[in-house]
Design an enzyme around this catalytic site. Structure first.
Site, short mmCIF file in Angstrom:
data_model
loop_
_atom_site.label_atom_id
_atom_site.label_comp_id
_atom_site.label_asym_id
_atom_site.label_seq_id
_atom_site.Cartn_x
_atom_site.Cartn_y
_atom_site.Cartn_z
N ASN A 93 -8.12 6.47 5.74
CA ASN A 93 -6.80 6.55 5.11
C ASN A 93 -6.76 7.80 4.24
O ASN A 93 -7.34 7.80 3.13
CB ASN A 93 -6.56 5.28 4.27
N GLY A 116 0.81 -1.22 0.00
CA GLY A 116 0.00 0.00 0.00
C GLY A 116 0.84 1.26 0.00
O GLY A 116 0.31 2.36 0.06
N VAL A 129 -5.77 0.43 4.32
CA VAL A 129 -4.83 1.38 3.71
C VAL A 129 -4.90 1.21 2.19
O VAL A 129 -5.58 0.31 1.69
CB VAL A 129 -3.39 1.14 4.21
N CYS A 130 -4.16 2.05 1.48
CA CYS A 130 -4.12 1.95 0.01
C CYS A 130 -3.66 0.55 -0.40
O CYS A 130 -2.81 -0.02 0.28
CB CYS A 130 -3.12 2.94 -0.57
N PRO A 131 -4.15 0.00 -1.45
CA PRO A 131 -5.13 0.56 -2.38
C PRO A 131 -6.56 0.12 -2.08
O PRO A 131 -7.46 0.36 -2.88
CB PRO A 131 -4.68 -0.04 -3.71
#
Lengths: 475, 86
Positions: free
Chosen positions: B48, A122, B21-23
């Protein structure tokens, strides 16, 4: 906008105050600490810029492939061009601290492994640092995983030696490195001395051979090495991800939807779409260039080439490499200092890890309290924390089991990719591309391909989970 | 906390990706918007910050309308109306 609690402002003040006190107090001990403080304050600026612009190299291509968002790809291209412009001046005046890295297929492979890892976690290496400053536990775990993996990877030997071709072994042996390094024992040592060091290094300036140093730096490194490829990358992004929606919106709003000028407006609109990202790119580009200039100035002032020469003068000799050096890039860098602090811990726990090229010959494992680049990383986290606190975006977040798993796996891939590529998204891509180093785009191409594969995997993974939820809610 | 996607009323849906969190938040938002009908609304809850940038940019590019945004203690609640550009 939500009001910023007094407590947040107080913590931001404490962080800035702490860094200021560290700079002042250490200066009273010895003027040589200015060297460390320079890294510290540039690190702080990087953290501020990264958090402000949500500047994450991982999201650049991941979000493009995953959700069709080009803002970060644009931001990174802007930052690289600006960094290139500032540092071309530094290069032309002979003040650059940069050395080109060997280029070859290894850079592409390293970028590919790194690219997969950064999608799983991430965040890229610098992105995970700034997100740690937001209180993000997953990002902290990623940093830990990158650090531990690197510290182990650079010293693996035994059975792993069998994976190195005989030619690497022979070539490493022929380099005549100090016996204490034992370059034929250790996969990474044979990879470095037996393969990577045999690869060529060059910059666009060296290829195009202008005699005037300014023409050489600006035309070769900046125009040919950064602006032209960056413009092409952005054109690709516009044509594949942005153009269709843009023209549809133009038609919906009764505006012209064809013609060269319309296309040009669409291309520019894509570049100017995220003001925040562009401003962060501007700040990062200028700071990274100035950083190089300042570090070279300090090296001239103190009459040294590397901080390892100053360490004995401030009373520390532990962890200095055989060459008398420690990791002191002279510019923005992320992953090596992370490997070093874990390497230092391992060493203190009894692991003899100074018999390899990475720690023993080049970078050393100085006490993290005296490690220049560690000062930069800690301050980067601090700078990001200050920004997050002042925008009410700081929040302690413990990783869930699912995210912890991706953080550890992805972080390990990033650690391995970083060491194979001699740097991460910053050191092997951002900095090298901006300096006209041929290996920079090679790492970048691999990183983009890795990000694509990582997104394909996550698309499949999240689709499965989404399908379960959808099945339960009678759509 | 696990991801949650549910129908809250006729034509209204909730996607809770708090803790992710990303993505993940932007990916789930994209998928949720693909699943619901044109004119339906989706409330996305996430914490986030960088995902917010991506979700906003995605909606802007595709044409979806973010008609309500609120933030409290680092948690974001955005309401998005699905728009299909023809």
């Amino acid at each position: 906008m939500e009001e910023v609690p007094k407590k947040n402002r107080m913590w931001a003040f404490i962080i800035i105050g702490f860094f200021s006190l560290v700079s002042i107090f250490t200066f009273t001990l010895s003027e040589y600490y200015i060297y460390l403080s320079a890294y510290l304050w540039f690190g702080f600026v990087y953290g501020v810029c990264l958090q402000y612009g949500r500047f994450c190299f991982s999201s650049a291509f991941r979000d493009l492939f995953a959700v069709g968002v080009p803002r970060m790809a644009v931001g990174i291209m802007i930052a690289m061009i600006l960094f290139g412009f500032v540092s071309a001046f530094v290069t032309a005046t002979g003040m650059s601290t940069f050395h080109a890295a060997p280029y070859g297929i290894h850079a592409v492979i390293a970028g590919f492994i790194f690219g997969i890892g950064m999608v799983l976690t991430g965040g890229c290496a610098s992105g995970s640092l700034y997100k740690s400053g937001e209180g993000n536990g997953v990002a902290m775990l990623v940093i830990l995983s990158i650090s531990v993996t690197q510290a182990i990877f650079v010293d693996i030997g035994g059975w792993f030696n069998n994976l190195a071709p005989q030619s690497w072994h022979d070539s490493a042996a022929a380099k005549g490195l100090p016996l204490a390094i034992n370059a034929t024992d250790g996969w990474m040592d044979m990879y470095l001395a037996g393969y990577v060091w045999n690869q060529p290094t060059t910059t666009y300036a060296e290829v195009l051979k202008f005699t005037n140093p300014f023409l050489s730096a600006y035309i070769s490194n900046v125009l040919v090495g950064i602006v032209a490829p960056a413009a092409l990358v952005l054109l690709w992004v516009y044509l594949v991800w942005v153009r269709r929606s843009y023209l549809k919106k133009q038609a919906r709003d009764g505006k012209p939807s064809n013609g060269f000028l319309v296309e040009l407006q669409g291309y520019w609109g894509m570049i100017a779409a995220s003001k925040r990202t562009a401003i962060a790119g501007l700040g990062l580009g200028i700071a990274a260039g100035l950083h190089m200039f300042v570090m070279k100035g300090l090296q001239i002032k103190f009459g040294v080439q590397n901080f390892g020469e100053l360490m004995p003068k401030i009373g520390s000799t532990f962890g200095i490499s055989i060459k008398g050096t420690v990791f002191d890039p002279g510019y923005w860098y992320v992953t090596t200092q992370e490997a070093q602090w874990v390497g230092w811990v391992f060493n203190k726990l009894g692991w003899e890890n100074m018999d390899n090229i990475y720690f023993g010959l080049n970078n050393g494992i100085p006490n993290p309290l005296l490690n220049p680049a560690d000062w930069m990383s800690v301050a980067l986290i601090g700078g990001a924390a200050v920004m997050a606190l002042l925008h009410n975006e700081f929040k302690w977040k413990a990783p869930t089991r699912e995210l912890a798993m991706w953080a550890i796996i992805g972080g390990a891939l990033m650690g391995i990719g970083s060491r194979l590529g001699l740097g991460c998204n910053v050191g092997a891509f951002f900095v090298r591309v901006s300096q006209g180093d041929l290996s920079g785009w090679m790492f970048g191409v691999g990183m983009i391909a890795g990000a694509y594969l990582g997104v394909k995997f996550f698309n499949w993974y999240t689709e499965r989970k989404m399908a379960k939820e959808v099945a339960m809610c009678e759509l | 906390m696990a991801m949650k996607f549910e129908k809250t009323a006729n034509g209204a849906f909730l996607l809770d990706v708090t803790g992710y969190v990303c993505p993940h938040p932007q990916l789930y938002t994209k998928k949720a918007l693909e699943k619901i009908g044109e004119g339906d609304t989706l409330e996305v809850v996430f914490d986030n910050p960088s995902s917010g940038e991506s979700i906003a940019a995605m909606c802007d590019t595709v044409g979806h309308e973010i008609f309500e945004r609120s933030t409290e203690g680092g948690k974001y609640k955005w309401k998005i109306k699905k728009v299909v550009l023809v």
